[in-house]
Motif scaffolding. Structure first.
Motif, PDB file in Angstrom:
ATOM      1  N   GLY A 147       1.062  -1.014   0.321  1.00  0.00           N
ATOM      2  CA  GLY A 147      -0.323   0.540  -0.279  1.00  0.00           C
ATOM      3  C   GLY A 147       0.639   1.238  -0.192  1.00  0.00           C
ATOM      4  N   LEU A 148       2.115   1.317   0.584  1.00  0.00           N
ATOM      5  CA  LEU A 148       2.652   2.368   1.177  1.00  0.00           C
ATOM      6  C   LEU A 148       3.526   2.807  -0.648  1.00  0.00           C
ATOM      7  N   ASP A 149       4.128   1.442  -1.141  1.00  0.00           N
ATOM      8  CA  ASP A 149       4.125   1.226  -2.393  1.00  0.00           C
ATOM      9  C   ASP A 149       3.978   2.061  -3.701  1.00  0.00           C
ATOM     10  N   GLU A 150       2.405   1.473  -3.474  1.00  0.00           N
ATOM     11  CA  GLU A 150       1.258   2.175  -4.196  1.00  0.00           C
ATOM     12  C   GLU A 150       1.341   3.720  -3.759  1.00  0.00           C
ATOM     13  N   VAL A 151       1.280   4.269  -3.258  1.00  0.00           N
ATOM     14  CA  VAL A 151       0.893   5.977  -2.669  1.00  0.00           C
ATOM     15  C   VAL A 151       2.497   6.170  -2.938  1.00  0.00           C
ATOM     16  N   VAL A 152       3.258   5.821  -3.157  1.00  0.00           N
ATOM     17  CA  VAL A 152       4.651   6.515  -3.310  1.00  0.00           C
ATOM     18  C   VAL A 152       4.850   6.472  -4.479  1.00  0.00           C
ATOM     19  N   ASP A 153       4.442   5.730  -5.416  1.00  0.00           N
ATOM     20  CA  ASP A 153       4.415   5.502  -6.985  1.00  0.00           C
ATOM     21  C   ASP A 153       3.456   6.355  -7.380  1.00  0.00           C
ATOM     22  N   ASP A 154       1.916   6.714  -6.927  1.00  0.00           N
ATOM     23  CA  ASP A 154       1.329   7.883  -7.181  1.00  0.00           C
ATOM     24  C   ASP A 154       1.905   8.898  -7.700  1.00  0.00           C
ATOM     25  N   VAL A 155       2.326   9.741  -6.266  1.00  0.00           N
ATOM     26  CA  VAL A 155       2.718  11.047  -5.772  1.00  0.00           C
ATOM     27  C   VAL A 155       3.872  10.839  -6.854  1.00  0.00           C
ATOM     28  N   VAL A 156       4.584   9.919  -6.693  1.00  0.00           N
ATOM     29  CA  VAL A 156       5.578  10.693  -7.957  1.00  0.00           C
ATOM     30  C   VAL A 156       5.496  10.696  -9.350  1.00  0.00           C
ATOM     31  N   ASP A 157       4.451   9.869  -9.117  1.00  0.00           N
ATOM     32  CA  ASP A 157       3.860   9.897 -10.950  1.00  0.00           C
ATOM     33  C   ASP A 157       2.935  11.138 -10.944  1.00  0.00           C
ATOM     34  N   LYS A 158       2.746  12.127 -10.289  1.00  0.00           N
ATOM     35  CA  LYS A 158       2.038  13.197 -10.222  1.00  0.00           C
ATOM     36  C   LYS A 158       3.125  14.191 -10.476  1.00  0.00           C
ATOM     37  N   LEU A 159       4.216  14.213  -9.789  1.00  0.00           N
ATOM     38  CA  LEU A 159       4.997  15.015  -9.518  1.00  0.00           C
ATOM     39  C   LEU A 159       5.784  15.472 -11.161  1.00  0.00           C
ATOM     40  N   VAL A 160       5.601  13.618 -11.603  1.00  0.00           N
ATOM     41  CA  VAL A 160       6.226  13.866 -13.163  1.00  0.00           C
ATOM     42  C   VAL A 160       5.227  14.585 -14.203  1.00  0.00           C
ATOM     43  N   ASN A 161       4.089  14.087 -13.831  1.00  0.00           N
ATOM     44  CA  ASN A 161       3.092  14.573 -14.802  1.00  0.00           C
ATOM     45  C   ASN A 161       2.400  15.175 -13.819  1.00  0.00           C
ATOM     46  N   PRO A 162       2.204  16.454 -13.972  1.00  0.00           N
ATOM     47  CA  PRO A 162       1.425  17.605 -13.481  1.00  0.00           C
ATOM     48  C   PRO A 162       0.075  17.737 -13.758  1.00  0.00           C
ATOM     49  N   SER A 163       0.274  17.286 -15.283  1.00  0.00           N
ATOM     50  CA  SER A 163      -1.378  17.520 -15.773  1.00  0.00           C
ATOM     51  C   SER A 163      -2.359  16.354 -14.782  1.00  0.00           C
ATOM     52  N   ARG A 164      -1.656  14.849 -15.044  1.00  0.00           N
ATOM     53  CA  ARG A 164      -2.820  14.312 -14.593  1.00  0.00           C
ATOM     54  C   ARG A 164      -3.199  14.997 -12.734  1.00  0.00           C
ATOM     55  N   TRP A 165      -2.724  15.607 -12.088  1.00  0.00           N
ATOM     56  CA  TRP A 165      -2.635  16.489 -10.819  1.00  0.00           C
ATOM     57  C   TRP A 165      -3.796  17.119 -11.130  1.00  0.00           C
ATOM     58  N   ALA A 166      -3.886  17.827 -12.257  1.00  0.00           N
ATOM     59  CA  ALA A 166      -4.377  18.954 -12.522  1.00  0.00           C
ATOM     60  C   ALA A 166      -5.975  18.262 -12.926  1.00  0.00           C
ATOM     61  N   GLN A 167      -5.819  17.322 -13.445  1.00  0.00           N
ATOM     62  CA  GLN A 167      -7.762  16.703 -14.055  1.00  0.00           C
ATOM     63  C   GLN A 167      -7.531  15.989 -12.990  1.00  0.00           C
ATOM     64  N   GLU A 168      -7.267  15.470 -11.900  1.00  0.00           N
ATOM     65  CA  GLU A 168      -7.323  14.318 -11.178  1.00  0.00           C
ATOM     66  C   GLU A 168      -8.515  15.512 -10.076  1.00  0.00           C
ATOM     67  N   ALA A 169      -7.736  16.656  -9.439  1.00  0.00           N
ATOM     68  CA  ALA A 169      -8.364  17.680  -9.157  1.00  0.00           C
ATOM     69  C   ALA A 169      -9.880  18.447  -9.566  1.00  0.00           C
ATOM     70  N   GLY A 170      -9.322  18.064 -10.586  1.00  0.00           N
ATOM     71  CA  GLY A 170     -11.019  18.566 -11.049  1.00  0.00           C
ATOM     72  C   GLY A 170     -10.639  20.127 -11.755  1.00  0.00           C
ATOM     73  N   PRO A 171     -11.356  20.917 -11.819  1.00  0.00           N
ATOM     74  CA  PRO A 171     -12.188  22.465 -11.610  1.00  0.00           C
ATOM     75  C   PRO A 171     -12.611  22.950 -10.017  1.00  0.00           C
ATOM     76  N   ARG A 172     -12.201  24.104 -10.392  1.00  0.00           N
ATOM     77  CA  ARG A 172     -12.500  24.539  -8.271  1.00  0.00           C
ATOM     78  C   ARG A 172     -13.459  25.317  -8.445  1.00  0.00           C
ATOM     79  N   GLU A 173     -13.941  25.656  -7.518  1.00  0.00           N
ATOM     80  CA  GLU A 173     -14.996  26.447  -7.531  1.00  0.00           C
ATOM     81  C   GLU A 173     -14.311  28.095  -7.275  1.00  0.00           C
ATOM     82  N   GLY A 174     -15.221  29.181  -7.731  1.00  0.00           N
ATOM     83  CA  GLY A 174     -13.799  30.340  -7.173  1.00  0.00           C
ATOM     84  C   GLY A 174     -12.469  30.055  -8.829  1.00  0.00           C
ATOM     85  N   LEU A 175     -11.700  29.236  -8.723  1.00  0.00           N
ATOM     86  CA  LEU A 175     -11.128  29.663  -9.950  1.00  0.00           C
ATOM     87  C   LEU A 175     -11.517  29.727 -11.147  1.00  0.00           C
ATOM     88  N   ARG A 176     -12.072  31.263 -11.955  1.00  0.00           N
ATOM     89  CA  ARG A 176     -11.884  30.880 -12.865  1.00  0.00           C
ATOM     90  C   ARG A 176     -10.992  31.790 -13.924  1.00  0.00           C
TER      91      ARG A 176
END
Length: 109
Positions: free
Chosen positions: A80-109
């Motif tokens: 489980g820890l390995d999966e979390v670390v892999d996910d965080v590293v992937d998001k750091l390497v691919n910031p667009s994925r992180w933005a997609q997962e976060a989705g649109p935020r209220e008030g940030l237009r």
């Protein structure tokens, strides 16, 4: 409403977590030792002592896991820890994925 805590299960869970964390630290120490060895930073005596210490730690961890019946739960936590670390590293390497997962935020237009 009373909270019922199974003491044996709680001890099993805490011990599993502690052993997993020690294993993660051990892996980091092994990687650091390998880097120092490859860089020529260790004398033969230091290398020998380090190898013996890491081997003893590995044997002790195996013994603790077997003695307390936590081998499977430690492996599950570690995975489980390995999966979390892999996910965080992937998001750091691919910031667009992180933005997609976060989705649109209220008030940030």
């Amino acid at each position: 409403m009373a909270l019922t805590v199974d003491e044996k299960s709680l001890k099993h869970g805490v011990l599993s977590l502690v052993v997993t964390l020690v294993e993660v630290i051990q892996e980091a120490l092994e990687r650091q030792a390998l880097r120092r060895m490859e860089g020529g930073d260790l004398s033969p005596e230091e290398l020998n002592r380090l190898g013996e210490a890491l081997l003893e730690l590995d044997e002790a961890m195996t013994e603790i896991k077997e003695e307390h019946g936590i081998t499977v739960s430690v492996a599950d936590i570690h995975r489980g820890l390995d999966e979390v670390v892999d996910d965080v590293v992937d998001k750091l390497v691919n910031p667009s994925r992180w933005a997609q997962e976060a989705g649109p935020r209220e008030g940030l237009r």
